[in-house]
Design an enzyme around this catalytic site. Structure first.
Site, PDB file in Angstrom:
ATOM      1  N   GLU A  98      44.858  28.045  39.229  1.00 21.82           N
ATOM      2  CA  GLU A  98      43.678  27.273  38.864  1.00 21.82           C
ATOM      3  C   GLU A  98      43.241  27.607  37.445  1.00 21.82           C
ATOM      4  O   GLU A  98      43.402  28.738  36.987  1.00 21.82           O
ATOM      5  CB  GLU A  98      42.541  27.568  39.843  1.00 21.82           C
ATOM      6  N   CYS A 155      39.098  28.631  30.831  1.00 26.17           N
ATOM      7  CA  CYS A 155      39.373  29.894  31.519  1.00 26.17           C
ATOM      8  C   CYS A 155      40.728  29.718  32.193  1.00 26.17           C
ATOM      9  O   CYS A 155      40.878  28.865  33.082  1.00 26.17           O
ATOM     10  CB  CYS A 155      38.266  30.159  32.540  1.00 26.17           C
ATOM     11  N   CYS A 196      47.393  37.931  42.320  1.00 26.90           N
ATOM     12  CA  CYS A 196      47.127  39.104  41.494  1.00 26.90           C
ATOM     13  C   CYS A 196      47.624  40.344  42.223  1.00 26.90           C
ATOM     14  O   CYS A 196      47.503  40.447  43.446  1.00 26.90           O
ATOM     15  CB  CYS A 196      45.640  39.240  41.213  1.00 26.90           C
ATOM     16  N   CYS A 201      40.793  44.047  43.452  1.00 26.02           N
ATOM     17  CA  CYS A 201      39.340  44.170  43.329  1.00 26.02           C
ATOM     18  C   CYS A 201      38.702  43.580  44.585  1.00 26.02           C
ATOM     19  O   CYS A 201      39.021  42.455  44.973  1.00 26.02           O
ATOM     20  CB  CYS A 201      38.867  43.432  42.093  1.00 26.02           C
ATOM     21  N   CYS A 250      36.868  40.050  44.678  1.00 24.43           N
ATOM     22  CA  CYS A 250      37.529  38.912  44.030  1.00 24.43           C
ATOM     23  C   CYS A 250      38.374  38.116  45.022  1.00 24.43           C
ATOM     24  O   CYS A 250      39.181  38.684  45.754  1.00 24.43           O
ATOM     25  CB  CYS A 250      38.402  39.441  42.896  1.00 24.43           C
ATOM     26  N   CYS A 267      33.432  32.862  38.354  1.00 27.62           N
ATOM     27  CA  CYS A 267      34.185  34.111  38.270  1.00 27.62           C
ATOM     28  C   CYS A 267      34.423  34.708  39.641  1.00 27.62           C
ATOM     29  O   CYS A 267      33.498  34.837  40.436  1.00 27.62           O
ATOM     30  CB  CYS A 267      33.440  35.123  37.422  1.00 27.62           C
TER      31      CYS A 267
HETATM   32  S1  SF4 Z   1      39.198  40.522  39.365  1.00 28.65           S
HETATM   33 FE1  SF4 Z   1      40.682  39.504  40.722  1.00 28.65          FE
HETATM   34  S2  SF4 Z   1      42.135  38.473  39.349  1.00 28.65           S
HETATM   35 FE2  SF4 Z   1      40.996  39.994  38.124  1.00 28.65          FE
HETATM   36  S3  SF4 Z   1      42.277  41.866  38.210  1.00 28.65           S
HETATM   37 FE3  SF4 Z   1      40.807  42.038  39.904  1.00 28.65          FE
HETATM   38  S4  SF4 Z   1      41.905  41.165  41.664  1.00 28.65           S
HETATM   39 FE4  SF4 Z   1      43.006  40.490  39.830  1.00 28.65          FE
END
Ligand code: SF4
Length: 346
Positions: free
Chosen positions: A94, A107, A114, A118, A121, A339
């Site tokens: 995306e 963005c 990923c 995190c 996220c 975000c």
């Molecule tokens: S915020 Fe999300 S996309 Fe960014 S590094 Fe952490 S897990 Fe990966």
């Protein structure tokens, strides 16, 4: 068996020139094709009207042009646009267009999913499937530039690498894409209008510093206390704050470029004075800017935006210590484009 054709955009300009020489043509033909591929974003060899029909057929025999396709475009009530971008192998990432009065910011994503984890996220829940190629990053920018011209009558002005993925875990391809985005032979954008946002990979920050890159650096910090940061960003156990800080000091010594910290204040996690004091201590060594970003819950509510009072406390203490601070309202929430919300929910 049919030979698998190579993606022509994986070739450098010199390789393309050599290819034409090997075919008994002029090296200059490589420059013409390169211009079509990048500056003019041609989607097919047939679009290359100053290239002879025979040459176009020959190119067709050897190569493909793997373009992205915007599968679905969603528009938010605040003007934000989210593109679901299909890659040549069917995977989807995306990218988001964020309009303000004076700017249009793209963005963009750098990986499918990923590899980091995190906890706040949505992208982290998709395992990393692969890195994006330079052309796949470049095409996201072109698609948003076209949308900006179409819907806002102005070209794209800024780019942030803050979409899906950790850009520094796909270092070579991200830098290669930026090289093409900033080159006069590509989009000719100023590197000063590009920010690479990382969760903090010390070794790669140092490498960027050594390469004297001209674009900006942002770090998703969220806490300057190891214990807290590791609990919300587990890779902090591998790359602790001490190493991150040392890499950032090196970055500043080499580039003299201000560091931006992205920071969300969550209730019960980092909404204390102790957390703000740690942040001040962490970033005071160099000119810094802290962007406090409004949080967008991704589901069960484990992470909740802190109170306005806590955000105000951050703002006051940071300002008193001479650190620039901005509080950013979230954009595109109604289409899950904000975000931490990018997760291919279609
Ligand atoms: S915020 Fe999300 S996309 Fe960014 S590094 Fe952490 S897990 Fe990966």
């Amino acid at each position: 068996m049919e030979r698998k054709k190579k993606d022509i955009r994986a070739l450098t300009k010199d390789q393309l020139r050599d290819f034409f020489v090997d075919q008994g043509d002029k090296a200059f033909r490589g420059n013409q094709v390169y211009e079509w591929l990048w500056q003019k974003s041609a989607h097919s060899f047939d679009a290359m009207t100053n290239i002879s029909k025979e040459t176009r057929s020959m190119l067709e025999e050897h190569f493909v042009i793997n373009h992205i396709k915007v599968d679905q475009m969603q528009r938010s009530s605040d003007g934000t646009i989210k593109n679901a971008v299909r890659l040549h192998d069917g995977l989807v990432v995306e990218s988001v267009l964020i309009p303000t009065e004076t700017r249009t910011t793209a963005c963009v994503s750098s990986q499918v999913g990923c590899s980091l984890d995190c906890r706040f996220c949505a992208t982290a829940r998709l395992k990393r499937m692969r890195n994006l190629n330079p052309d796949e990053i470049y095409d996201q920018v072109v698609a948003i530039d076209n949308e900006s011209r179409l819907y806002f009558n102005r070209p794209l002005s800024n780019i942030v690498f803050m979409g899906m993925g950790e850009p520094l875990m796909n270092y070579n391809n991200v830098l290669n894409a930026i090289e093409k985005i900033t080159s006069p032979e590509g989009l000719g954008m100023s590197p000063k209008r590009i920010v690479v946002s990382t969760s903090g990979v010390p070794k790669m920050i140092k490498r960027m510093a050594d390469e004297k890159v001209k674009f900006g650096l942002a770090v998703s910090l969220h806490s300057a206390i190891d214990e807290v940061r590791t609990s919300i960003m587990p890779f902090n156990a591998t790359f602790p704050l001490k190493d991150l800080r040392e890499a950032l000091e090196y970055w500043y010594a080499q580039t003299k470029s201000r560091i931006t910290y992205e920071y969300v204040v969550w209730s019960g996690i980092n909404d204390t004075k102790e957390a703000v004091d740690a942040l001040v201590k962490f970033c005071k060594f160099a000119p810094s800017k802290v962007n406090i970003i409004e949080y967008n819950p991704i589901d069960d509510g484990e992470f909740q935006q802190a109170s306005a009072k806590a955000v105000e406390m951050y703002q006051n203490i940071l300002e008193q210590n001479g650190i620039t601070v901005t509080v950013r309202r979230s954009r595109g929430k109604d289409i899950d484009a904000a975000c931490g919300q990018l997760a291919n929910k279609q």
